[in-house]
Design an enzyme around this catalytic site. Structure first.
Site, PDB file in Angstrom:
ATOM      1  N   ASN A   9       0.859  -1.183   0.000  1.00  0.00           N
ATOM      2  CA  ASN A   9       0.000   0.000   0.000  1.00  0.00           C
ATOM      3  C   ASN A   9       0.900   1.238   0.000  1.00  0.00           C
ATOM      4  O   ASN A   9       1.459   1.599   1.014  1.00  0.00           O
ATOM      5  CB  ASN A   9      -0.898  -0.026   1.257  1.00  0.00           C
ATOM      6  CG  ASN A   9      -1.784   1.203   1.356  1.00  0.00           C
ATOM      7  OD1 ASN A   9      -1.846   2.007   0.439  1.00  0.00           O
ATOM      8  ND2 ASN A   9      -2.474   1.339   2.485  1.00  0.00           N
ATOM      9  N   TRP A  10       1.031   1.839  -1.186  1.00  0.00           N
ATOM     10  CA  TRP A  10       1.941   2.981  -1.310  1.00  0.00           C
ATOM     11  C   TRP A  10       1.312   4.273  -0.786  1.00  0.00           C
ATOM     12  O   TRP A  10       1.975   5.315  -0.750  1.00  0.00           O
ATOM     13  CB  TRP A  10       2.370   3.161  -2.770  1.00  0.00           C
ATOM     14  CG  TRP A  10       3.249   2.049  -3.291  1.00  0.00           C
ATOM     15  CD1 TRP A  10       3.812   1.042  -2.553  1.00  0.00           C
ATOM     16  CD2 TRP A  10       3.675   1.842  -4.640  1.00  0.00           C
ATOM     17  NE1 TRP A  10       4.558   0.231  -3.371  1.00  0.00           N
ATOM     18  CE2 TRP A  10       4.490   0.695  -4.657  1.00  0.00           C
ATOM     19  CE3 TRP A  10       3.446   2.517  -5.849  1.00  0.00           C
ATOM     20  CZ2 TRP A  10       5.074   0.205  -5.831  1.00  0.00           C
ATOM     21  CZ3 TRP A  10       4.025   2.036  -7.014  1.00  0.00           C
ATOM     22  CH2 TRP A  10       4.827   0.895  -7.000  1.00  0.00           C
ATOM     23  N   LYS A  11       0.032   4.228  -0.469  1.00  0.00           N
ATOM     24  CA  LYS A  11      -0.679   5.423   0.049  1.00  0.00           C
ATOM     25  C   LYS A  11      -0.455   6.617  -0.881  1.00  0.00           C
ATOM     26  O   LYS A  11      -0.261   6.412  -2.083  1.00  0.00           O
ATOM     27  CB  LYS A  11      -0.250   5.692   1.490  1.00  0.00           C
ATOM     28  CG  LYS A  11      -0.378   4.439   2.371  1.00  0.00           C
ATOM     29  CD  LYS A  11      -0.243   4.696   3.826  1.00  0.00           C
ATOM     30  CE  LYS A  11      -0.406   3.376   4.574  1.00  0.00           C
ATOM     31  NZ  LYS A  11      -0.389   3.535   6.018  1.00  0.00           N
ATOM     32  N   HIS A  94      -9.846   1.374   4.566  1.00  0.00           N
ATOM     33  CA  HIS A  94      -8.595   1.564   5.307  1.00  0.00           C
ATOM     34  C   HIS A  94      -8.839   2.561   6.443  1.00  0.00           C
ATOM     35  O   HIS A  94      -9.611   3.511   6.279  1.00  0.00           O
ATOM     36  CB  HIS A  94      -7.512   2.072   4.353  1.00  0.00           C
ATOM     37  CG  HIS A  94      -6.153   2.053   4.968  1.00  0.00           C
ATOM     38  ND1 HIS A  94      -5.739   3.039   5.832  1.00  0.00           N
ATOM     39  CD2 HIS A  94      -5.138   1.165   4.872  1.00  0.00           C
ATOM     40  CE1 HIS A  94      -4.506   2.746   6.234  1.00  0.00           C
ATOM     41  NE2 HIS A  94      -4.123   1.619   5.671  1.00  0.00           N
ATOM     42  N   GLU A 166      -6.113  -4.778  10.386  1.00  0.00           N
ATOM     43  CA  GLU A 166      -5.093  -3.768  10.655  1.00  0.00           C
ATOM     44  C   GLU A 166      -5.483  -2.988  11.904  1.00  0.00           C
ATOM     45  O   GLU A 166      -6.240  -2.007  11.807  1.00  0.00           O
ATOM     46  CB  GLU A 166      -4.987  -2.790   9.479  1.00  0.00           C
ATOM     47  CG  GLU A 166      -4.578  -3.426   8.173  1.00  0.00           C
ATOM     48  CD  GLU A 166      -3.909  -2.415   7.239  1.00  0.00           C
ATOM     49  OE1 GLU A 166      -2.788  -2.674   6.831  1.00  0.00           O
ATOM     50  OE2 GLU A 166      -4.507  -1.372   6.952  1.00  0.00           O
ATOM     51  N   SER A 214       2.641  -1.945  10.453  1.00  0.00           N
ATOM     52  CA  SER A 214       4.089  -1.934  10.690  1.00  0.00           C
ATOM     53  C   SER A 214       4.762  -3.260  10.358  1.00  0.00           C
ATOM     54  O   SER A 214       5.666  -3.684  11.076  1.00  0.00           O
ATOM     55  CB  SER A 214       4.383  -1.548  12.148  1.00  0.00           C
ATOM     56  OG  SER A 214       3.869  -0.267  12.421  1.00  0.00           O
ATOM     57  N   GLY A 236       4.531   1.403   4.982  1.00  0.00           N
ATOM     58  CA  GLY A 236       5.850   2.041   4.930  1.00  0.00           C
ATOM     59  C   GLY A 236       6.937   1.208   4.267  1.00  0.00           C
ATOM     60  O   GLY A 236       7.652   1.693   3.378  1.00  0.00           O
TER      61      GLY A 236
HETATM   62  P1  PGA Z   1       2.278   0.449   7.761  1.00  0.00           P
HETATM   63  O1  PGA Z   1       0.900   0.647   6.989  1.00  0.00           O
HETATM   64  O2  PGA Z   1       2.881  -0.842   7.272  1.00  0.00           O
HETATM   65  O3  PGA Z   1       3.115   1.650   7.361  1.00  0.00           O
HETATM   66  O4  PGA Z   1       1.965   0.441   9.204  1.00  0.00           O
HETATM   67  C1  PGA Z   1       0.030  -0.426   6.778  1.00  0.00           C
HETATM   68  C2  PGA Z   1      -1.243   0.092   6.163  1.00  0.00           C
HETATM   69  O5  PGA Z   1      -1.652   1.211   6.507  1.00  0.00           O
HETATM   70  O6  PGA Z   1      -1.871  -0.584   5.335  1.00  0.00           O
END
Ligand code: PGA
Length: 264
Positions: A9-11, A94, A166, A214, A236
């Site tokens: 997930n590159w957001k 999300h 999540e 994370s 991330g």
């Molecule tokens: P993260 O994000 O690995 O940076 O905690 C996960 C997500 O939001 O899907």
């Protein structure tokens, strides 16, 4: 043994050039793995150029969001209908969308339904906040999020779905506490049990459940080895080709191990 699904997930990161560079690096470093499905979720803007760039034997694409109506006067929105030929999956619900963009349980339900209507597989995200966990409300929150989101689907449609657990407090955006695998195992089991109660044994066995929050190369396999964990949703660490490649390779080694242990 289910194929593990590792999703990036590159957001709201990476412009077209940067995204293309990351795909190039991933393509150079990641092998085609029969037992690991790799999904990239770039921004909507870069979805199209990346769809032309990727090796489809290696990568599938996901959108990060879309609107629940198929077309019409909804300025600024993109529909699932428009994404049909571009994305195999779409992340829906999300916590960043629920919290920053005030998406309600019903908004998420309508998006899940719209995705399925358009042949796109939802990656439905669910998870409790730190306060909800502290208040002993985790089960109720997850239950409500799952029941509402799937309300308009048949058992056959639910069987095809991906659900990502999540916990909000474990996502890097919201604090990024490293969750204990034992705590995660309980919730993953609960989600599968809930699907069984609502949609039957076969849907519960087929639905894929991911963990996200994370996930890093050194923590990924502790989650991926959990009985009910079919993969990971990575934020991330997915922006760094070395870290993401290491997570994929770790998942691959795990599936190889499971095969040779005769658990396949
Ligand atoms: P993260 O994000 O690995 O940076 O905690 C996960 C997500 O939001 O899907």
């Amino acid at each position: 043994m289910t194929r593990k699904l590792i999703a990036a997930n590159w957001k709201m990161n990476l412009n077209t050039h940067e995204a293309s560079l990351l795909v190039k690096r991933l393509d150079q470093h990641i092998q085609i793995h029969r037992d690991v499905e790799i999904v990239l979720a770039p921004s909507l803007l870069t979805l199209q150029p990346i769809s032309l760039q990727i090796d489809r034997r290696k990568f599938r694409l996901a959108a990060q969001n879309a609107y629940s109506k198929d077309e019409g006067a909804y300025t600024g929105e993109v529909s699932f209908t428009m994404l049909r030929d571009l994305a195999h999956y779409c992340i829906i619900g999300h916590s960043e969308r629920r919290i920053y963009f005030h998406e309600s349980l019903e908004d998420v339900r309508d998006k899940v339904q719209a995705a399925v209507r358009n042949g796109i597989v939802p990656i439905l995200c669910v998870g409790e906040t730190k306060q909800e966990r502290a208040g002993g409300e985790t089960n109720r929150v997850i239950h409500d999020q799952v029941v509402t989101a799937l309300a308009n689907l048949t058992a056959e449609e639910v069987a095809e779905l991906v659900i990502a657990y999540e916990p909000v407090w474990a996502i890097s955006t919201f604090g990024g506490e490293v969750a204990k695998p034992d705590d995660i195992a309980v919730v993953l089991r609960q989600i599968r049990h809930q699907i069984k109660e609502l949609y039957g044994e076969s849907a519960a066995e087929s639905v894929r459940i991911l963990y996200g929050g994370s996930v890093k190369p050194d923590t990924a396999n502790a989650y991926l080895t959990l009985a009910d964990c079919d993969g990971a949703l990575v934020g991330g660490a997915s922006l760094n080709y070395q870290q993401f490649t290491a997570i994929v390779e770790g998942a691959y080694r795990l599936t190889q191990q499971e095969r040779s242990d005769g658990r396949a």
